[in-house]
Scaffold this motif. Structure first.
Motif, PDB file in Angstrom:
ATOM      1  N   ALA A 122      15.020 -11.082   4.507  1.00 17.39           N
ATOM      2  CA  ALA A 122      14.494 -10.902   5.865  1.00 17.39           C
ATOM      3  C   ALA A 122      14.974  -9.563   6.411  1.00 17.39           C
ATOM      4  CB  ALA A 122      14.970 -12.036   6.764  1.00 17.39           C
ATOM      5  N   GLY A 123      14.120  -8.909   7.173  1.00 16.86           N
ATOM      6  CA  GLY A 123      14.495  -7.632   7.769  1.00 16.86           C
ATOM      7  C   GLY A 123      13.278  -6.827   8.157  1.00 16.86           C
ATOM      8  N   VAL A 124      13.524  -5.605   8.540  1.00 20.58           N
ATOM      9  CA  VAL A 124      12.460  -4.701   8.966  1.00 20.58           C
ATOM     10  C   VAL A 124      12.007  -3.879   7.761  1.00 20.58           C
ATOM     11  CG1 VAL A 124      11.870  -2.784  10.495  1.00 20.58           C
ATOM     12  CG2 VAL A 124      13.365  -4.612  11.305  1.00 20.58           C
ATOM     13  N   TYR A 125      10.707  -3.890   7.513  1.00 20.27           N
ATOM     14  CA  TYR A 125      10.113  -3.171   6.388  1.00 20.27           C
ATOM     15  C   TYR A 125       8.949  -2.331   6.876  1.00 20.27           C
ATOM     16  CZ  TYR A 125      12.486  -6.402   3.177  1.00 20.27           C
ATOM     17  OH  TYR A 125      13.410  -7.123   2.480  1.00 20.27           O
ATOM     18  N   ASP A 126       8.710  -1.226   6.172  1.00 18.36           N
ATOM     19  CA  ASP A 126       7.473  -0.481   6.366  1.00 18.36           C
ATOM     20  C   ASP A 126       6.378  -1.280   5.679  1.00 18.36           C
ATOM     21  OD1 ASP A 126       8.416   1.868   7.741  1.00 18.36           O
ATOM     22  OD2 ASP A 126       9.362   2.463   5.852  1.00 18.36           O
ATOM     23  N   ALA A 127       5.196  -1.313   6.318  1.00 20.87           N
ATOM     24  CA  ALA A 127       4.118  -2.119   5.741  1.00 20.87           C
ATOM     25  C   ALA A 127       2.760  -1.562   6.112  1.00 20.87           C
ATOM     26  CB  ALA A 127       4.221  -3.566   6.227  1.00 20.87           C
ATOM     27  N   LEU A 128       1.822  -1.745   5.197  1.00 22.81           N
ATOM     28  CA  LEU A 128       0.410  -1.536   5.489  1.00 22.81           C
ATOM     29  C   LEU A 128      -0.085  -2.896   5.951  1.00 22.81           C
ATOM     30  CD1 LEU A 128      -2.360  -0.133   5.453  1.00 22.81           C
ATOM     31  CD2 LEU A 128      -2.525  -0.770   3.035  1.00 22.81           C
ATOM     32  N   ILE A 129      -0.501  -2.959   7.203  1.00 24.77           N
ATOM     33  CA  ILE A 129      -0.999  -4.202   7.781  1.00 24.77           C
ATOM     34  C   ILE A 129      -2.508  -4.076   7.923  1.00 24.77           C
ATOM     35  CG2 ILE A 129      -0.890  -5.790   9.746  1.00 24.77           C
ATOM     36  CD1 ILE A 129       1.824  -5.466   8.347  1.00 24.77           C
ATOM     37  N   VAL A 130      -3.233  -5.008   7.331  1.00 30.02           N
ATOM     38  CA  VAL A 130      -4.683  -5.057   7.480  1.00 30.02           C
ATOM     39  C   VAL A 130      -4.993  -6.354   8.212  1.00 30.02           C
ATOM     40  CG1 VAL A 130      -6.923  -5.055   6.323  1.00 30.02           C
ATOM     41  CG2 VAL A 130      -5.008  -3.765   5.331  1.00 30.02           C
ATOM     42  N   GLU A 131      -5.422  -6.213   9.464  1.00 29.10           N
ATOM     43  CA  GLU A 131      -5.754  -7.375  10.281  1.00 29.10           C
ATOM     44  C   GLU A 131      -7.259  -7.576  10.267  1.00 29.10           C
ATOM     45  OE1 GLU A 131      -3.984  -6.556  14.080  1.00 29.10           O
ATOM     46  OE2 GLU A 131      -2.033  -7.309  13.417  1.00 29.10           O
ATOM     47  N   LEU A 132      -7.672  -8.770   9.922  1.00 27.38           N
ATOM     48  CA  LEU A 132      -9.081  -9.122   9.931  1.00 27.38           C
ATOM     49  C   LEU A 132      -9.352  -9.832  11.253  1.00 27.38           C
ATOM     50  CD1 LEU A 132      -9.367 -10.494   6.290  1.00 27.38           C
ATOM     51  CD2 LEU A 132      -9.590  -8.140   7.109  1.00 27.38           C
ATOM     52  N   GLY A 133     -10.249  -9.260  12.067  1.00 29.75           N
ATOM     53  CA  GLY A 133     -10.517  -9.837  13.387  1.00 29.75           C
ATOM     54  C   GLY A 133      -9.267  -9.841  14.234  1.00 29.75           C
ATOM     55  N   SER A 134      -8.892 -11.028  14.722  1.00 27.08           N
ATOM     56  CA  SER A 134      -7.708 -11.138  15.583  1.00 27.08           C
ATOM     57  C   SER A 134      -6.404 -11.035  14.796  1.00 27.08           C
ATOM     58  CB  SER A 134      -7.735 -12.480  16.331  1.00 27.08           C
ATOM     59  OG  SER A 134      -7.544 -13.548  15.411  1.00 27.08           O
TER      60      SER A 134
END
Length: 175
Positions: A122-134
């Motif tokens: 657990a912790g803070v990570y860099d990430a590529l976030i792909v949100e579909l819709g909401s």
């Protein structure tokens, strides 16, 4: 004296193992995660999430394979955000969904997760976030850098990208 040497050797091995396996929180920055977040937890939204994930992984496979460092991966992904969104939107449109995708690189707090044989604490990570819709549904995730989530076919050959960091750690404990 023999018992003392055995106990001392055993304690030395335990201490050495703890020291060598302890990972400071800064090492979390060596991973770049990919999260594809579904619009909702409905069955249809979860199913399309996996189709979008497949298309994104195929699109990103050559990008991730060419990266020499996490910083390199982040720069290439930053340049690819609109392409990632276009790939996701194409899949959504082909299946009649009216909502769209939003791709973004950011630091987020994540719980402990296990990916194959690797545990990300657990912790803070860099990430590529792909949100579909909401983006409020359950997510699919993997590790983009080092590339641990790409398996597939290319030019008729089976390709499996692997993590050199993981191999070093695995080999160390195997000996």
């Amino acid at each position: 004296m023999k018992k003392f040497c055995i106990v001392f050797g055993f304690l030395f091995i335990i201490i050495l193992t703890v020291v060598l396996t302890a990972q400071p929180s800064a090492e979390k920055t060596e991973f770049l995660r990919l999260h594809v977040r579904a619009n909702s937890d409905s069955v249809i939204d979860q199913e399309i999430k996996y189709e979008v994930k497949d298309a994104i992984v195929e699109y990103l496979m050559p990008v991730a394979a060419s990266c020499e460092s996490k910083e390199d991966a982040m720069a290439k992904l930053e340049d690819s955000l609109s392409g990632i969104e276009a790939v996701a939107d194409r899949v959504l449109s082909e299946h009649g969904f009216s909502y769209r995708a939003k791709a973004d690189l950011r630091r987020e707090d994540f719980p402990t997760r296990v990916y194959e044989d690797v545990t990300l604490e657990a912790g803070v990570y860099d990430a590529l976030i792909v949100e579909l819709g909401s983006g409020e549904g359950a997510n699919w995730w993997c590790v983009l850098y080092p590339p641990m989530c790409f398996a597939g076919e290319a030019d008729g050959n089976n390709i499996r990208y692997r993590s050199r960091i993981y191999e070093i750690i695995r080999d160390f404990f195997a000996n």
